[in-house]
Design a protein around this motif. Structure first.
Motif, short mmCIF file in Angstrom:
data_model
loop_
_atom_site.label_atom_id
_atom_site.label_comp_id
_atom_site.label_asym_id
_atom_site.label_seq_id
_atom_site.Cartn_x
_atom_site.Cartn_y
_atom_site.Cartn_z
N LEU A 85 0.83 -1.21 0.00
CA LEU A 85 0.00 0.00 0.00
C LEU A 85 0.86 1.26 0.00
O LEU A 85 0.60 2.21 -0.76
N VAL A 86 1.90 1.27 0.83
CA VAL A 86 2.78 2.45 0.89
C VAL A 86 3.50 2.63 -0.44
O VAL A 86 3.60 3.74 -0.98
N ALA A 87 4.03 1.53 -0.99
CA ALA A 87 4.76 1.63 -2.25
C ALA A 87 3.85 2.10 -3.37
O ALA A 87 4.24 2.93 -4.21
N GLY A 88 2.61 1.58 -3.43
CA GLY A 88 1.68 2.02 -4.46
C GLY A 88 1.32 3.48 -4.33
O GLY A 88 1.23 4.20 -5.35
N TRP A 89 1.13 3.94 -3.09
CA TRP A 89 0.79 5.35 -2.88
C TRP A 89 1.95 6.26 -3.24
O TRP A 89 1.76 7.29 -3.90
N VAL A 90 3.16 5.88 -2.85
CA VAL A 90 4.33 6.69 -3.19
C VAL A 90 4.55 6.71 -4.69
O VAL A 90 4.89 7.76 -5.27
N ALA A 91 4.34 5.59 -5.36
CA ALA A 91 4.49 5.55 -6.82
C ALA A 91 3.45 6.44 -7.49
O ALA A 91 3.76 7.16 -8.46
N ARG A 92 2.24 6.42 -6.98
CA ARG A 92 1.19 7.26 -7.57
C ARG A 92 1.51 8.74 -7.40
O ARG A 92 1.35 9.54 -8.34
N ARG A 95 4.44 9.66 -9.76
CA ARG A 95 4.04 9.73 -11.18
C ARG A 95 3.19 10.97 -11.44
O ARG A 95 3.35 11.63 -12.46
N ALA A 96 2.28 11.27 -10.50
CA ALA A 96 1.43 12.45 -10.68
C ALA A 96 2.26 13.74 -10.66
O ALA A 96 1.93 14.71 -11.35
N ALA A 97 3.34 13.75 -9.86
CA ALA A 97 4.18 14.94 -9.79
C ALA A 97 5.20 15.01 -10.92
O ALA A 97 5.95 15.98 -11.01
N GLY A 98 5.25 13.99 -11.77
CA GLY A 98 6.21 13.98 -12.86
C GLY A 98 7.64 13.73 -12.41
O GLY A 98 8.58 14.16 -13.07
N THR A 99 7.79 13.03 -11.28
CA THR A 99 9.12 12.76 -10.76
C THR A 99 9.87 11.79 -11.68
O THR A 99 9.30 10.80 -12.13
N ARG A 100 11.12 12.10 -11.92
CA ARG A 100 11.95 11.23 -12.75
C ARG A 100 12.23 9.93 -12.01
O ARG A 100 12.57 9.93 -10.85
N ARG A 101 12.05 8.83 -12.68
CA ARG A 101 12.22 7.49 -12.12
C ARG A 101 11.37 7.31 -10.87
O ARG A 101 11.83 6.84 -9.83
N TRP A 102 10.11 7.70 -10.95
CA TRP A 102 9.19 7.59 -9.82
C TRP A 102 8.97 6.15 -9.39
O TRP A 102 8.62 5.87 -8.24
N TRP A 103 9.20 5.21 -10.30
CA TRP A 103 8.98 3.80 -10.03
C TRP A 103 10.13 3.15 -9.26
O TRP A 103 9.97 2.06 -8.72
N LEU A 104 11.29 3.82 -9.22
CA LEU A 104 12.47 3.18 -8.67
C LEU A 104 12.39 2.93 -7.16
O LEU A 104 12.73 1.83 -6.70
N PRO A 105 11.98 3.90 -6.32
CA PRO A 105 11.91 3.61 -4.87
C PRO A 105 10.95 2.48 -4.52
O PRO A 105 11.33 1.56 -3.78
N PRO A 106 9.69 2.47 -5.04
CA PRO A 106 8.81 1.35 -4.69
C PRO A 106 9.35 0.01 -5.18
O PRO A 106 9.25 -1.01 -4.47
N LEU A 107 9.94 0.00 -6.38
CA LEU A 107 10.48 -1.25 -6.90
C LEU A 107 11.65 -1.74 -6.05
O LEU A 107 11.77 -2.95 -5.78
N ALA A 157 9.00 0.75 4.12
CA ALA A 157 7.87 1.69 4.03
C ALA A 157 8.23 3.03 4.66
O ALA A 157 7.87 4.10 4.15
N THR A 158 8.96 2.98 5.77
CA THR A 158 9.39 4.21 6.42
C THR A 158 10.33 5.01 5.52
O THR A 158 10.21 6.24 5.40
N LEU A 159 11.28 4.32 4.89
CA LEU A 159 12.20 5.02 4.00
C LEU A 159 11.48 5.64 2.80
O LEU A 159 11.89 6.69 2.30
#
Length: 247
Positions: A85-92, A95-107, A157-159
């Motif tokens: 849940l935390v990883a999905g929320w952070v990824a969303r 992505r919404a903010a247009g962050t470069r490599r937004w998928w890297l931290p959750p992955l 999740a904390t990180l």
């Protein structure tokens, strides 16, 4: 007027740079790594530390409903969905903010959690430590898988959440909450007799090294270690001044 001598030309030592603290940080995982190696050696060699471990366990074991509930928080059925849940929320958000490599931290967090059984299960088979008298006879209790799952899931999740918090106080509260949750799971496992205390301590040490590696990786790619740049609030609009008719 005589010119000032150049310290570099004179062979003077260079001023300290920011690389030295970074090099010092690399030494931090050395302590838990050495402690993990020491405990593992005692387990395999049936060293004197095991007798202390057994005495501590006998003093702490008291199976009850509370300790069972605490230990369940370290199970995959609870810890994995929390990280998902935390990883999905952070990824969303990224992505919404247009962050470069937004998928890297959750992955990265998901990959680290997937590595837990790949590391813990071979250690269980190799050490073949028996369980406490409170559990059915068997081996494979070292290190504690529930403790490792809880530490990696809640720690990752904390990180992921730390860069999203604006104040230092909220970040401290988040870290304190994570530590309290992992300690609660650890206490429940020992209290209920599911694990010896050293099983839990070894998982702490192992996960400290893994989480340190994740933190350093996320810091290098620029997605953690500092709060995000929050937009400044718009300036208040001045109320229109009404002209008073000249009487």
């Amino acid at each position: 007027m005589p010119s000032c001598p150049d310290p570099q030309a004179e062979g003077a030592p260079a001023p300290p740079t920011a690389e030295r603290p970074a090099s010092f940080l690399l030494l931090l995982p050395g302590v838990p790594a050495l402690l993990f190696a020491l405990v593992t050696w005692q387990i395999v060699a049936d060293g004197p530390l095991l007798h202390v471990d057994e005495r501590v366990s006998r003093a702490l074991v008291h199976p009850d409903r509370a300790s069972e509930l605490l230990s369940d928080l370290g199970g995959a059925a609870v810890a994995v969905p929390v990280l998902a849940l935390v990883a999905g929320w952070v990824a969303r958000l990224g992505r919404a903010a247009g962050t470069r490599r937004w998928w890297l931290p959750p992955l990265s967090a998901a990959v680290l959690l997937a590595l837990v059984p790949a590391i813990v299960v071979p250690l269980k088979e190799w050490t073949a430590r028996h369980g406490t008298p409170a559990v059915p006879p068997g081996v494979g209790y070292y290190p504690s898988g529930h403790t490792a799952t809880a530490a990696i899931a809640y720690g990752s999740a904390t990180l992921l959440l730390l860069p999203l918090l604006r104040s230092a106080r909220s970040r401290r509260l988040l870290v304190a909450g994570c530590l309290a949750l992992v300690l609660g799971v650890s206490f429940g496992l020992v209290r209920h007799g599911y694990h010896w205390p050293l099983d839990v301590v070894a998982s702490w040490c192992l996960c400290a090294v893994l989480l340190f590696a994740l933190w350093r990786f996320l810091e290098r790619v620029g997605v953690t270690g500092r709060p995000p740049s929050w937009p400044d609030p718009p300036p208040p609009r001045a109320s229109p001044v009404r002209e008073v008719p000249d009487r």
